[in-house]
Structures are given as C-alpha cells and as structure tokens.
Scaffold this motif. Sequence first.
Motif, PDB file in Angstrom:
ATOM      1  N   PRO A 110       0.967  -1.168   0.328  1.00 40.21           N
ATOM      2  CA  PRO A 110       0.123   0.025  -0.231  1.00 40.21           C
ATOM      3  C   PRO A 110       0.682   1.691   0.394  1.00 40.21           C
ATOM      4  CG  PRO A 110      -0.091  -1.081   2.065  1.00 40.21           C
ATOM      5  CD  PRO A 110       0.774  -1.872   1.554  1.00 40.21           C
ATOM      6  N   LEU A 111       2.188   1.151   0.751  1.00 41.33           N
ATOM      7  CA  LEU A 111       3.208   2.488   0.530  1.00 41.33           C
ATOM      8  C   LEU A 111       2.897   3.051  -0.714  1.00 41.33           C
ATOM      9  CD1 LEU A 111       5.251   1.877   4.078  1.00 41.33           C
ATOM     10  CD2 LEU A 111       2.935   3.103   3.571  1.00 41.33           C
ATOM     11  N   ILE A 112       3.960   1.766  -1.204  1.00 47.48           N
ATOM     12  CA  ILE A 112       4.110   2.171  -2.978  1.00 47.48           C
ATOM     13  C   ILE A 112       3.393   2.691  -3.841  1.00 47.48           C
ATOM     14  CG2 ILE A 112       5.088   0.555  -5.191  1.00 47.48           C
ATOM     15  CD1 ILE A 112       6.395  -1.482  -3.154  1.00 47.48           C
ATOM     16  N   TYR A 113       2.165   1.223  -3.772  1.00 46.02           N
ATOM     17  CA  TYR A 113       0.655   2.396  -4.159  1.00 46.02           C
ATOM     18  C   TYR A 113       0.254   3.919  -4.016  1.00 46.02           C
ATOM     19  CZ  TYR A 113       0.164  -1.677  -7.443  1.00 46.02           C
ATOM     20  OH  TYR A 113       0.574  -2.871  -8.120  1.00 46.02           O
ATOM     21  N   THR A 114       0.850   3.619  -2.872  1.00 49.16           N
ATOM     22  CA  THR A 114       0.219   5.575  -2.511  1.00 49.16           C
ATOM     23  C   THR A 114       0.899   6.892  -2.869  1.00 49.16           C
ATOM     24  OG1 THR A 114       0.897   4.615  -0.084  1.00 49.16           O
ATOM     25  CG2 THR A 114      -1.638   4.194  -0.545  1.00 49.16           C
ATOM     26  N   LEU A 115       2.622   6.030  -2.708  1.00 45.32           N
ATOM     27  CA  LEU A 115       3.367   6.991  -3.008  1.00 45.32           C
ATOM     28  C   LEU A 115       4.171   7.308  -3.993  1.00 45.32           C
ATOM     29  CD1 LEU A 115       5.517   6.126   0.798  1.00 45.32           C
ATOM     30  CD2 LEU A 115       4.073   7.953  -0.044  1.00 45.32           C
ATOM     31  N   ARG A 116       3.532   6.133  -4.669  1.00 45.62           N
ATOM     32  CA  ARG A 116       4.376   5.796  -6.700  1.00 45.62           C
ATOM     33  C   ARG A 116       2.946   6.663  -7.317  1.00 45.62           C
ATOM     34  NH1 ARG A 116       9.695   2.736  -8.422  1.00 45.62           N
ATOM     35  NH2 ARG A 116       8.890   4.047  -9.903  1.00 45.62           N
ATOM     36  N   ASN A 117       1.921   6.166  -7.192  1.00 46.70           N
ATOM     37  CA  ASN A 117       0.802   6.092  -8.058  1.00 46.70           C
ATOM     38  C   ASN A 117      -0.324   7.347  -7.722  1.00 46.70           C
ATOM     39  OD1 ASN A 117      -1.936   5.215  -8.873  1.00 46.70           O
ATOM     40  ND2 ASN A 117      -1.350   3.730  -9.665  1.00 46.70           N
ATOM     41  N   GLN A 118       0.139   8.293  -8.769  1.00 45.79           N
ATOM     42  CA  GLN A 118      -0.669   9.453  -8.775  1.00 45.79           C
ATOM     43  C   GLN A 118      -1.741   9.085  -9.186  1.00 45.79           C
ATOM     44  OE1 GLN A 118       1.039  12.505  -8.340  1.00 45.79           O
ATOM     45  NE2 GLN A 118      -0.870  13.301  -8.462  1.00 45.79           N
ATOM     46  N   ASP A 119      -2.817   8.164  -9.977  1.00 40.31           N
ATOM     47  CA  ASP A 119      -4.296   8.201  -9.118  1.00 40.31           C
ATOM     48  C   ASP A 119      -4.613   7.857  -7.825  1.00 40.31           C
ATOM     49  OD1 ASP A 119      -4.755   8.615 -11.932  1.00 40.31           O
ATOM     50  OD2 ASP A 119      -4.823   6.575 -12.491  1.00 40.31           O
ATOM     51  N   VAL A 120      -4.009   6.982  -7.361  1.00 43.80           N
ATOM     52  CA  VAL A 120      -5.102   6.769  -5.925  1.00 43.80           C
ATOM     53  C   VAL A 120      -4.203   7.988  -5.196  1.00 43.80           C
ATOM     54  CG1 VAL A 120      -3.936   4.980  -4.373  1.00 43.80           C
ATOM     55  CG2 VAL A 120      -4.161   3.777  -6.011  1.00 43.80           C
ATOM     56  N   LYS A 121      -3.392   9.079  -4.699  1.00 46.13           N
ATOM     57  CA  LYS A 121      -2.572  10.005  -4.227  1.00 46.13           C
ATOM     58  C   LYS A 121      -3.902  11.125  -4.785  1.00 46.13           C
ATOM     59  CE  LYS A 121       1.609  10.513  -5.775  1.00 46.13           C
ATOM     60  NZ  LYS A 121       2.488  11.237  -5.547  1.00 46.13           N
ATOM     61  N   SER A 122      -4.663  11.285  -6.252  1.00 45.48           N
ATOM     62  CA  SER A 122      -5.689  11.665  -6.718  1.00 45.48           C
ATOM     63  C   SER A 122      -7.014  11.260  -5.598  1.00 45.48           C
ATOM     64  CB  SER A 122      -5.589  12.334  -7.909  1.00 45.48           C
ATOM     65  OG  SER A 122      -4.185  12.456  -8.322  1.00 45.48           O
ATOM     66  N   ALA A 123      -7.335  10.322  -5.453  1.00 43.00           N
ATOM     67  CA  ALA A 123      -8.400   9.745  -5.310  1.00 43.00           C
ATOM     68  C   ALA A 123      -8.619   9.889  -3.888  1.00 43.00           C
ATOM     69  CB  ALA A 123      -8.159   8.451  -5.184  1.00 43.00           C
TER      70      ALA A 123
END
Length: 318
Positions: free
Chosen positions: A290-303
């Motif tokens: 979850p850290l990798i996907y929230t820190l590196r994925n712009q779509d997840v951070k935007s959501a």
Amino acid sequence: MRRSNNTSLDTVVTDFILLGLPHPPKLRTLLFLVFFIIYVLTQLGNLLILLTVWADPKLHARPMYILLGVLSFLDMWLSSVIVPRIILNFTPVSKTISFGGCVAQLYFFHFLGSTQCFLYTLMAYDRYLAICQPLRYPVLMDGRFCTILVSGAWVAGSIHGSIEATLTFRLPYCGPNQVDYFFCDIPPVLRLACADTSVNELVTFVDIGVVAASCFMLILLSYANIVRAILKIRTADGRRRAFSTCGSHLTVVTVYYVPCIFIYLRAGSQSPLDGAVAVFYTVVTPLLNPLIYTLRNQDVKSALKRIAAGRGSVNEKQ
C-alpha cells in the motif's frame, strides 16, 4: 532423501511446536511491539487502498484498480495467516499448533501466495493492453472479463494450495514435532517426516518453479512490449505518465519474486537466511504494497485527496 531421526511409526504426531524466530530474551517485548505495529499498519494500509478503490468512481471503474483492490485484500489475509502466530511466539502462550491447524496454515499460505502470483501477472497483462492497445483496451479488458480473470486466479491458487498441502501431509509424522520455523511451511515441515521426502521436494520444486517462472516470464514479456511502446511516445510527459503507472507494479513484483525464488527454488536448503527472507515477504511485503501504490501512483493519491476533500466539504455543511 531425508528422514527424521525417529522413524518409529508407533507414535503419531497430533500437533506441532513452532519454535518461532530466534531472538534474545531481552528483546522479546520490543519484537512483540514491532510485529504488532507492523500487523496493524498492514491491515490499515491495505484497508485504506481497498476502501479508496471502492469509494472512488474513477478507480473502481478501471480494471487496473480493481486488481489493486484484490491485491490489498490478499495482503490483508496473507498477513493474518502468518503474523499473529509470530506475535504469539513472543508471549508466554503455548507455541503448539494442532496438526489440522498446521495443515490449514500451509494451505492458506500457498493458496493466497500463488493467487498473488497470478494476480501480478494479470496486472502486467492489464498494463500491456492499456499501453500497447489503448484503442481496444475498453473492449478487451471490460469489467466482466476482469472478473473472470480474477476468479480464475483464485481457483488456480486454491488448486495449487491443495496440491502442496496434500503432498506434504500425506507423509507420516511420528516425531519429533518441533518445527524450526515461525509458521508451517513446506521445507521445515518436510524435515520432520518419517519417510522419504525426495519426491515431495521434486514436486514442490517443479510445481512452485513452474508457477513462479511462468508468471514471471509472462510479466517480463508484457513489460518488454510495454517499454517498446512507451519509447515510441513522442512527449516526455506521456512517457513519464506511462512509466508511472507501471513503476509501482514492477516494484511490488520485484519484492515478491526475489524472496520466493531464494526460499523455494533451492531444494534441501537449510540456510539461516531463509527465516529472515521469509519474514520479509510474509510480513514486510504486505506492509510495503500500500505504501508503494500510494506514494508512487498519482491516481491513488488523487483519489485520496478527492475523498478527503469530499469529507471536508460534508463536515463544513454540517
């Protein structure tokens, strides 16, 4: 060929004793707190990803994030199969696990682990279709087809787990019953068998090797085509966005496959590093995903920002 020291069949093992992770007694409380915190953060982090994908319409309408939600669900269960037992080993509670409990733990570990393996392959295939065939992507990877693929991964993982558990526990276990590991896994359990385990070792090597190697080769093939397609993109911003959507997946694939290869594709190994490596991919990797996907994925951070902003506006109206 390996046999346990006691080959008498008069005694049948009804439970096992998990020796756990070797540690200095003075650090028992500290290690208990560390693993407890890791477990709680793993559950909360993956639950956050799962709820974000479910709550945000832009994410749960895209197959890539449906697969990410399934991955988070698997990480939560995989962590729950292993980590609570580790935590108990740092308490005065008995380290005994029943024979049936050992069978169940081994089955669910390999069921969930192999399902993850198949899921990583599906995620790579999804990225291949999205980047290499963008015009046909909505038709080729719709919600129905994505559901079929995920269901197939679960079924295949269940079959794999059943095969490994059946082969491991069809052997006689007549003592000793001390598993020199922190959970019931194939290599340490087989060392206690009162029979020839060479066939089991061969089948385990081939079975896990074929599953892991096939999935890994398909992932490499997908990304070879993805890289080739990305390099054809004219704008730097377009290339950066394309690599961004793939970077997170490549990272989690790396931290998943390297430890698995180290543990299972070295038949008969009893390296002291096995325990440390196993802790990494059973305890640390579900926390990192979850850290990798929230820190590196712009779509997840935007959501996450949209959800936070939505809750803020609701609170203001109230």
